[in-house]
Design a protein around this motif. Structure first.
Motif, short mmCIF file in Angstrom:
data_model
loop_
_atom_site.label_atom_id
_atom_site.label_comp_id
_atom_site.label_asym_id
_atom_site.label_seq_id
_atom_site.Cartn_x
_atom_site.Cartn_y
_atom_site.Cartn_z
N SER A 34 0.61 -1.12 0.05
CA SER A 34 0.16 -0.20 0.43
C SER A 34 1.09 1.29 -0.26
O SER A 34 0.29 2.37 -1.03
CB SER A 34 -0.85 -0.39 1.07
N ALA A 35 1.85 1.23 0.68
CA ALA A 35 3.05 2.26 1.07
C ALA A 35 3.62 2.19 -0.62
O ALA A 35 3.67 3.62 -1.21
CB ALA A 35 3.90 2.24 1.61
N ILE A 36 3.73 1.56 -1.25
CA ILE A 36 4.66 1.51 -2.74
C ILE A 36 3.24 2.30 -3.65
O ILE A 36 3.76 3.31 -4.21
CB ILE A 36 4.88 0.53 -3.12
N THR A 41 1.41 6.88 -6.50
CA THR A 41 0.04 7.42 -7.20
C THR A 41 0.25 9.27 -6.81
O THR A 41 -0.22 10.06 -7.67
CB THR A 41 -1.56 7.53 -6.40
N GLN A 42 0.93 9.66 -5.70
CA GLN A 42 1.72 10.40 -5.91
C GLN A 42 2.98 11.29 -6.47
O GLN A 42 2.49 12.67 -7.82
CB GLN A 42 1.89 11.07 -4.12
N GLU A 48 -5.28 13.82 -11.10
CA GLU A 48 -5.69 15.54 -10.43
C GLU A 48 -5.46 15.88 -12.51
O GLU A 48 -4.48 16.23 -13.14
CB GLU A 48 -4.47 15.99 -9.94
N GLU A 49 -5.48 16.91 -12.71
CA GLU A 49 -5.12 17.71 -13.74
C GLU A 49 -4.04 18.54 -13.83
O GLU A 49 -3.17 18.38 -15.32
CB GLU A 49 -6.33 18.92 -14.14
#
Length: 120
Positions: A34-36, A41-42, A48-49
């Motif tokens: 989940s951290a990976i 994702t970040q 996000e546009e």
């Protein structure tokens, strides 16, 4: 049906692994997987546009704009240098003014003496 894809396993350095563990603990994430996913994702800022990283084309365009701005700044600096008297010419102008003042002072006693003799 689950649309998630399973990635192949990877080997990472000890320091990167420790950084990953620290990230997981700091953000109170239950599993390393989940951290990976959170980090990826970040990184890609999914959903996000605005993009976090510029494309090569955007960087090239930005470099061109910086080059044009640099040329404008150089041209403006040159115009300013041509319109601003240099230190040497400013000193010459001051010396010239001082010289004029001294000539006036030298003339004054003669004029005073002439006027004095004329009235006697």
């Amino acid at each position: 049906m689950n649309s998630n894809k399973k990635l192949p396993s990877v080997s990472i350095s000890d320091s990167l692994y420790q950084s990953l563990i620290t990230y997981q603990q700091k953000n109170q994430i239950d599993t390393l997987d989940s951290a990976i996913v959170e980090i990826l994702t970040q990184f890609f800022q999914l959903g996000e546009e605005a993009k976090r990283y510029a494309t090569v084309e955007q960087l090239d365009t930005l470099a061109e704009k910086v080059d044009r701005l640099s040329q404008h700044v150089a041209a403006l600096s040159q115009v300013k240098a041509n319109n601003t008297p240099t230190q040497q010419s400013a000193q010459s102008a001051i010396a010239s003014e001082v010289s004029k003042d001294w000539k006036d002072i030298d003339d004054e006693p003669d004029e005073i003496l002439h006027d004095f003799l004329e009235y006697q």
